[in-house]
Motif scaffolding. Structure first.
Motif, mmCIF file in Angstrom:
data_model
loop_
_atom_site.group_PDB
_atom_site.id
_atom_site.type_symbol
_atom_site.label_atom_id
_atom_site.label_comp_id
_atom_site.label_asym_id
_atom_site.label_seq_id
_atom_site.Cartn_x
_atom_site.Cartn_y
_atom_site.Cartn_z
ATOM 1 N N THR A 83 0.855 -1.189 0.000
ATOM 2 C CA THR A 83 0.000 0.000 0.000
ATOM 3 C C THR A 83 0.887 1.233 0.000
ATOM 4 O O THR A 83 2.107 1.135 0.069
ATOM 5 C CB THR A 83 -0.932 0.032 1.230
ATOM 6 N N SER A 84 0.270 2.377 -0.051
ATOM 7 C CA SER A 84 1.039 3.631 -0.021
ATOM 8 C C SER A 84 0.383 4.604 0.946
ATOM 9 O O SER A 84 -0.839 4.761 0.943
ATOM 10 C CB SER A 84 1.119 4.254 -1.421
ATOM 11 N N GLY A 85 1.178 5.230 1.786
ATOM 12 C CA GLY A 85 0.664 6.238 2.693
ATOM 13 C C GLY A 85 0.406 5.705 4.091
ATOM 14 O O GLY A 85 0.097 4.533 4.298
ATOM 15 N N ALA A 86 0.539 6.605 5.072
ATOM 16 C CA ALA A 86 0.371 6.241 6.475
ATOM 17 C C ALA A 86 -1.058 5.808 6.780
ATOM 18 O O ALA A 86 -1.285 4.915 7.595
ATOM 19 C CB ALA A 86 0.765 7.416 7.370
ATOM 20 N N VAL A 87 -2.025 6.448 6.120
ATOM 21 C CA VAL A 87 -3.437 6.106 6.372
ATOM 22 C C VAL A 87 -3.722 4.673 5.947
ATOM 23 O O VAL A 87 -4.400 3.920 6.649
ATOM 24 C CB VAL A 87 -4.372 7.086 5.637
ATOM 25 N N ALA A 88 -3.199 4.279 4.797
ATOM 26 C CA ALA A 88 -3.412 2.918 4.314
ATOM 27 C C ALA A 88 -2.760 1.900 5.235
ATOM 28 O O ALA A 88 -3.315 0.826 5.497
ATOM 29 C CB ALA A 88 -2.860 2.773 2.899
ATOM 30 N N ILE A 89 -1.574 2.232 5.752
ATOM 31 C CA ILE A 89 -0.892 1.323 6.678
ATOM 32 C C ILE A 89 -1.665 1.212 7.981
ATOM 33 O O ILE A 89 -1.845 0.113 8.534
ATOM 34 C CB ILE A 89 0.546 1.801 6.942
ATOM 35 N N LEU A 90 -2.153 2.347 8.494
ATOM 36 C CA LEU A 90 -2.954 2.332 9.718
ATOM 37 C C LEU A 90 -4.222 1.511 9.515
ATOM 38 O O LEU A 90 -4.631 0.743 10.408
ATOM 39 C CB LEU A 90 -3.310 3.764 10.129
ATOM 40 N N ARG A 91 -4.844 1.657 8.344
ATOM 41 C CA ARG A 91 -6.043 0.873 8.042
ATOM 42 C C ARG A 91 -5.715 -0.625 8.046
ATOM 43 O O ARG A 91 -6.499 -1.438 8.535
ATOM 44 C CB ARG A 91 -6.606 1.283 6.689
ATOM 45 N N MET A 92 -4.543 -0.972 7.521
ATOM 46 C CA MET A 92 -4.131 -2.369 7.513
ATOM 47 C C MET A 92 -3.938 -2.897 8.927
ATOM 48 O O MET A 92 -4.341 -4.019 9.259
ATOM 49 C CB MET A 92 -2.833 -2.514 6.716
ATOM 50 N N VAL A 93 -3.323 -2.093 9.792
ATOM 51 C CA VAL A 93 -3.122 -2.490 11.191
ATOM 52 C C VAL A 93 -4.462 -2.697 11.880
ATOM 53 O O VAL A 93 -4.679 -3.710 12.573
ATOM 54 C CB VAL A 93 -2.292 -1.434 11.952
ATOM 55 N N LEU A 94 -5.378 -1.758 11.708
ATOM 56 C CA LEU A 94 -6.682 -1.863 12.350
ATOM 57 C C LEU A 94 -7.444 -3.082 11.845
ATOM 58 O O LEU A 94 -8.091 -3.785 12.626
ATOM 59 C CB LEU A 94 -7.494 -0.583 12.100
ATOM 60 N N TYR A 95 -7.341 -3.340 10.565
ATOM 61 C CA TYR A 95 -8.084 -4.470 10.002
ATOM 62 C C TYR A 95 -7.531 -5.798 10.514
ATOM 63 O O TYR A 95 -8.287 -6.676 10.950
ATOM 64 C CB TYR A 95 -8.025 -4.437 8.471
#
Length: 239
Positions: A83-95
């Motif tokens: 993915t790209s971007g901090a938001v996408a990474i955070l979304r991955m962590v939350l998921y």
């Protein structure tokens, strides 16, 4: 009719959660090692815990903390790679942490708790040290999920990440390896879950927990005709 979990059980774990000196990560790492190589040995410690603390479930959140940490690191690695971007990474962590592990675990633990208390309980409850074991703690059912989820993390979050370039190749061998990995991880999840409930002396017919494995095996065999679990799950996570 099972009784609702006693809310007074919760602060025991929460108090240790905010008191790092009371956490026993050494024992948690010992459990992680043996869950991968000799899972029955972990469940043999249940009787000692019941005799000394009068509870089947852990009162130490160290195991869950380590598993959440492992999942978080894996999610960040997946996010950085695909993915790209901090938001996408955070979304991955939350998921991966909140949905895959915690939310799914709460649901599975609740189903297991209800089934154990309604279907698997012996008509004449066993006793240990004079203490009746008529009710199974919901927290112990969640412990079983955590123990079983360890192999899911190793196989589908760690090994799959390393092998993903190979598993997504357009050939039957890659499809076979990827689907076999999913089949093995899911089957082992049910086996470890069975070990957990089967270790309790007041439950019977716990072999029913293994019934989903033949269903998973049938789906696995059908998938070998062209359905790649790796590609399917990758498309769900990364569009």
């Amino acid at each position: 009719m099972p009784i609702l979990p006693d809310p007074t059980e919760i602060p025991v774990v929460l108090k240790r959660l905010v008191k790092p000196p009371t956490l026993d990560f050494e024992t948690a790492l010992w459990e992680i090692f043996y869950l991968l190589f000799a899972p029955r040995r972990v469940y043999k410690q249940l009787y000692y815990r019941k005799q000394t603390k009068n509870r089947w479930s852990r009162d130490d959140p160290s195991f869950v903390i380590l598993l959440v940490f492992f999942l978080t690191v894996s999610a960040v690695a997946w996010g950085l790679a695909y993915t790209s971007g901090a938001v996408a990474i955070l979304r991955m962590v939350l998921y991966m942490v909140v949905i895959d592990f915690l939310a799914t675990g709460f649901a599975i633990a609740t189903v297991g708790w209800l089934l154990a208390n309604r279907l698997f309980k012996k008509s004449s409850p066993a006793t240990i040290g004079g203490v009746s074991d008529e009710e199974l703690e919901w927290a112990f059912c969640f412990d079983i999920h955590c123990n079983s989820f360890l192999i899911i993390w190793v196989s589908l979050y760690l090994v799959q990440f390393v092998l993903l370039p190979v598993l997504t190749l357009d050939n039957w061998l890659s499809l076979f390896l990827g689907n076999t990995m999913y089949f093995g991880a899911l089957s082992y999840y049910f086996v470890i879950t069975f070990y957990g409930y089967n270790a309790l002396p007041f439950l019977e017919h716990t072999e029913m927990i293994l019934f989903p494995i033949p269903v998973v095996a049938a789906l696995y065999l059908c998938s070998l005709f062209g359905f790649s679990m790796v590609k399917h799950m990758s498309s769900l996570y990364f569009n």
